[in-house]
Design an enzyme around this catalytic site. Structure first.
Site, mmCIF file in Angstrom:
data_model
loop_
_atom_site.group_PDB
_atom_site.id
_atom_site.type_symbol
_atom_site.label_atom_id
_atom_site.label_comp_id
_atom_site.label_asym_id
_atom_site.label_seq_id
_atom_site.Cartn_x
_atom_site.Cartn_y
_atom_site.Cartn_z
ATOM 1 N N LYS A 173 -15.695 13.273 9.202
ATOM 2 C CA LYS A 173 -14.903 14.028 8.215
ATOM 3 C C LYS A 173 -14.941 13.301 6.889
ATOM 4 O O LYS A 173 -14.389 12.218 6.733
ATOM 5 C CB LYS A 173 -13.441 14.189 8.651
ATOM 6 C CG LYS A 173 -12.702 15.146 7.703
ATOM 7 C CD LYS A 173 -11.214 15.060 7.778
ATOM 8 C CE LYS A 173 -10.564 14.250 6.688
ATOM 9 N NZ LYS A 173 -10.847 14.644 5.304
ATOM 10 N N GLU A 248 -10.109 0.386 9.432
ATOM 11 C CA GLU A 248 -10.477 -0.418 8.255
ATOM 12 C C GLU A 248 -9.567 0.021 7.121
ATOM 13 O O GLU A 248 -9.755 1.107 6.554
ATOM 14 C CB GLU A 248 -11.942 -0.158 7.870
ATOM 15 C CG GLU A 248 -12.958 -0.651 8.878
ATOM 16 C CD GLU A 248 -13.080 -2.168 8.893
ATOM 17 O OE1 GLU A 248 -12.581 -2.832 7.968
ATOM 18 O OE2 GLU A 248 -13.675 -2.679 9.850
ATOM 19 N N CYS A 282 -11.649 -1.884 -1.211
ATOM 20 C CA CYS A 282 -10.681 -2.426 -0.252
ATOM 21 C C CYS A 282 -10.623 -3.944 -0.339
ATOM 22 O O CYS A 282 -9.597 -4.536 -0.058
ATOM 23 C CB CYS A 282 -11.040 -1.983 1.156
ATOM 24 S SG CYS A 282 -12.754 -2.329 1.565
ATOM 25 N N GLU A 379 -0.816 -2.431 -2.852
ATOM 26 C CA GLU A 379 -2.203 -2.209 -3.259
ATOM 27 C C GLU A 379 -2.249 -1.187 -4.400
ATOM 28 O O GLU A 379 -1.704 -0.084 -4.272
ATOM 29 C CB GLU A 379 -3.002 -1.677 -2.057
ATOM 30 C CG GLU A 379 -4.496 -1.627 -2.300
ATOM 31 C CD GLU A 379 -5.276 -1.016 -1.132
ATOM 32 O OE1 GLU A 379 -4.760 -0.090 -0.472
ATOM 33 O OE2 GLU A 379 -6.412 -1.451 -0.902
HETATM 34 P P1 NAD Z 1 -6.301 7.943 2.834
HETATM 35 O O1 NAD Z 1 -5.776 7.144 3.971
HETATM 36 O O2 NAD Z 1 -5.361 8.768 2.036
HETATM 37 O O3 NAD Z 1 -7.442 8.973 3.325
HETATM 38 C C1 NAD Z 1 -8.534 8.551 4.088
HETATM 39 C C2 NAD Z 1 -9.029 9.714 4.928
HETATM 40 O O4 NAD Z 1 -8.024 10.074 5.867
HETATM 41 C C3 NAD Z 1 -9.360 10.985 4.139
HETATM 42 O O5 NAD Z 1 -10.540 11.571 4.657
HETATM 43 C C4 NAD Z 1 -8.146 11.876 4.425
HETATM 44 O O6 NAD Z 1 -8.440 13.258 4.344
HETATM 45 C C5 NAD Z 1 -7.828 11.487 5.859
HETATM 46 N N1 NAD Z 1 -6.456 11.794 6.282
HETATM 47 C C6 NAD Z 1 -5.352 11.881 5.513
HETATM 48 N N2 NAD Z 1 -4.281 12.196 6.269
HETATM 49 C C7 NAD Z 1 -4.710 12.292 7.551
HETATM 50 C C8 NAD Z 1 -4.065 12.561 8.796
HETATM 51 N N3 NAD Z 1 -2.764 12.837 8.881
HETATM 52 N N4 NAD Z 1 -4.823 12.548 9.926
HETATM 53 C C9 NAD Z 1 -6.143 12.267 9.873
HETATM 54 N N5 NAD Z 1 -6.802 12.026 8.714
HETATM 55 C C10 NAD Z 1 -6.101 12.026 7.555
HETATM 56 O O7 NAD Z 1 -7.078 6.892 1.950
HETATM 57 P P2 NAD Z 1 -7.622 7.113 0.496
HETATM 58 O O8 NAD Z 1 -6.462 7.138 -0.418
HETATM 59 O O9 NAD Z 1 -8.599 8.235 0.505
HETATM 60 O O10 NAD Z 1 -8.443 5.725 0.330
HETATM 61 C C11 NAD Z 1 -7.894 4.569 -0.146
HETATM 62 C C12 NAD Z 1 -7.545 3.588 0.952
HETATM 63 O O11 NAD Z 1 -8.690 3.285 1.760
HETATM 64 C C13 NAD Z 1 -7.094 2.259 0.370
HETATM 65 O O12 NAD Z 1 -5.979 1.779 1.071
HETATM 66 C C14 NAD Z 1 -8.304 1.358 0.618
HETATM 67 O O13 NAD Z 1 -8.032 -0.012 0.647
HETATM 68 C C15 NAD Z 1 -8.803 1.867 1.920
HETATM 69 N N6 NAD Z 1 -10.205 1.459 2.146
HETATM 70 C C16 NAD Z 1 -10.480 0.528 3.118
HETATM 71 C C17 NAD Z 1 -11.799 0.092 3.324
HETATM 72 C C18 NAD Z 1 -12.157 -0.920 4.390
HETATM 73 O O14 NAD Z 1 -13.321 -0.980 4.792
HETATM 74 N N7 NAD Z 1 -11.225 -1.728 4.875
HETATM 75 C C19 NAD Z 1 -12.820 0.614 2.534
HETATM 76 C C20 NAD Z 1 -12.498 1.553 1.551
HETATM 77 C C21 NAD Z 1 -11.178 1.970 1.378
#
Ligand code: NAD
Length: 487
Positions: A173, A248, A282, A379
């Protein structure tokens, strides 16, 4: 408007609904995207299940699987320019970065292509006569992969690569923000010749599509990258299907600079560590922990470098910092910055959201010494660096570990024994010494605490997409005695 489709069971489809994608550089609609809802999620998971147990994929040897992944890697490399431009257009990540990252994406697929026929079972020296016992390693099952907006091609490659090597099938997704490059990537999966249903790529909103996918009863594992709050939803959903999870998540990574460090090098690494990808990384080194005796000198160096950064259009090769991916992200950063300033943090540079179109935010440095600033614990996922200073090594370590996150960290010093003490003492999944933000397909990547669990990269990541099956084989031809006759 450019129109995209998603990919289920080897077919490109329009989706149950449609939604627009906004260009982060202008805030204007530029693409028309398909939205998967529960029905499409169900079709995709069923297609993956069929491909896993009944299709051509289930009959391939591991070497044949590896060859398909090699073909995919070559296609990614051949289409690098197009994919990089799409990612830049849809997420605002600058073209310099997306071009460099796409080369890495091809490397990750190549690495896991090589691993496909190196996943071995084992023979167990069991403590019983006339018994041969083996462990077979089999694919874990249908995998749900949920990724955030930043670096979707990369963050999906670190999941798709090892899962394919292990023989899994999957539903990926894409984020609702900036999914165009991943939908285009689906064409390469198709062209590489993967059987229908092995890789399905959909896009849709988290609360509907993401939730339906992660709790689907046929999903065996959820590989998630995103924020801790969404991770909690994923884990709650896994109470339904009892799927395993790898998470992650975010970070508040410490970047420690001692007075004996090469300050020019440290400053360049710190600038890249916090302002690259407009801070939407991240592993952003978002907490500078600097020795007090060099604090002023180091901040002057950083301020000069931050103010010299060329901010501009993401598709321009000269641009060094582009816009944020979304208006929501821009508002979150501005709000957290306001709270931090109200708490007493002092602005060293940046901080003012520019007028005009696009979701821009300038490189910003906050001096937080002596202040209980929310910027030190929350963050931003944006270009904001918070600075504190220390006198002693133990103080530096205590500050570094003063976080619920534990993803990455950096230490700059010329003192080898001190570097060794810190690499043991820092509670984070990655410690970079005299470098920052280096990654490789060969090196595991992942965090502690609120930064999640599970590792991506390396051989272990491929094994995480397998489950073991224990085979017992009795080697004696003697009849098995009647269990109810006493002897
Ligand atoms: P997010 O958690 O809002 O969304 C991530 C994904 O989850 C999206 O595809 C979203 O549609 C989906 N999602 C949202 N609600 C959901 C639910 N209830 N059930 C299932 N899926 C759902 O994150 P974001 O704001 O898009 O990204 C930023 C975050 O990602 C930051 O915290 C960043 O640090 C983290 N990040 C971590 C890494 C790593 O490798 N550790 C890498 C990149 C980003």
């Amino acid at each position: 408007m450019k129109r995209f489709q998603y990919y289920i069971d080897g077919q490109f489809l329009d989706g149950e609904a449609r939604f627009p994608s906004l260009d982060p550089a202008t805030g204007k609609e530029w693409a028309d995207l398909p939205e998967a809802r529960e029905g499409d999620v169900d079709r995709a998971v069923n297609a993956a299940e069929q491909a896993l147990y009944n299709g051509a994929w289930s009959k391939m040897t591991a070497t044949q699987r590896g060859k398909l992944i090699y073909r995919l890697a070559d296609l990614v490399a051949a289409n690098a320019q197009k994919l990089a431009e799409l990612e830049t257009r849809d997420t605002g990540k600058i073209i310099r970065e997306t071009s460099a990252q796409i080369a890495y994406v091809a490397d990750y697929y190549r690495y896991y292509a090589g691993i496909a026929d190196k996943i071995e079972g084992s023979y167990l020296p069991i403590d019983k006569p006339d018994m041969d016992v083996w462990l077979r390693r089999e694919p874990i099952g249908v995998v749900a992969m949920v990724v955030p907006w930043n670096s979707q091609l990369f963050l999906s490659a670190v999941k798709i690569g090892p899962a394919l090597a292990a023989g899994c099938t999957m539903v990926v997704k894409a984020s609702e923000d900036g999914p165009a490059p991943l939908l285009e990537f689906a064409r390469l999966i198709h062209e590489a010749g993967f059987p229908a249903g092995v890789v399905n790529i959909i896009t849709g909103f988290g609360a509907s599509c993401g939730a339906a996918l992660s709790r689907h009863p046929k999903v065996a594992h959820v590989a998630f990258t995103g924020g801790p709050e969404t991770a909690r939803h994923i884990v709650r959903n896994s109470a339904e299907n009892l799927a395993s999870t790898s998470l992650e998540l975010g970070g508040k990574s410490p970047f420690i600079v001692f007075a004996d460090a090469d300050l020019e090098s440290a400053a360049n690494a710190q600038v890249a560590g916090i302002f690259a990808a407009t801070g939407q990384s991240c592993v952003a080194g978002s907490r500078l922990i600097v020795e007090r005796s060099i604090k002023d000198e180091f901040l002057t160096l950083l301020k000069g470098k931050a103010e010299a950064i060329r901010i501009g259009a993401p598709l321009d090769m000269a641009t060094e910092v582009g816009p944020l991916a979304t208006r929501r992200q821009q508002e979150h950063i501005a709000a957290l910055l306001d709270k931090s300033l109200q708490s007493g943090a002092r602005l060293v540079t940046g901080g003012h959201r520019p007028g005009g179109e696009g979701y821009y935010f300038p490189p910003t440095i906050l001096d937080c010494d002596g202040v209980n600033s929310p910027s030190l614990v929350n963050e931003f996922f944006g270009p904001v660096l918070s600075v504190v200073s220390f006198e002693t090594e133990s103080e530096a370590l205590a500050l570094a570990n003063d976080t619920h996150y534990g993803l990455a960290s950096g230490v700059f010093t010329q003192n080898l024994t001190r570097a060794h003490r810190l690499m043991k003492g820092i509670r984070a999944g990655i410690v970079w010494v005299n470098t920052y933000r280096a990654v490789s397909p060969i090196a595991p990547f992942g965090g502690f605490g609120l930064s999640g669990h599970g590792r991506e990269g390396g051989m272990a990541a491929a094994l995480d997409y397998t489950r073991t099956k224990t085979i017992w084989l009795r080697t004696s031809d003697d009849p098995i005695p009647d269990p109810f006759v006493m002897r």
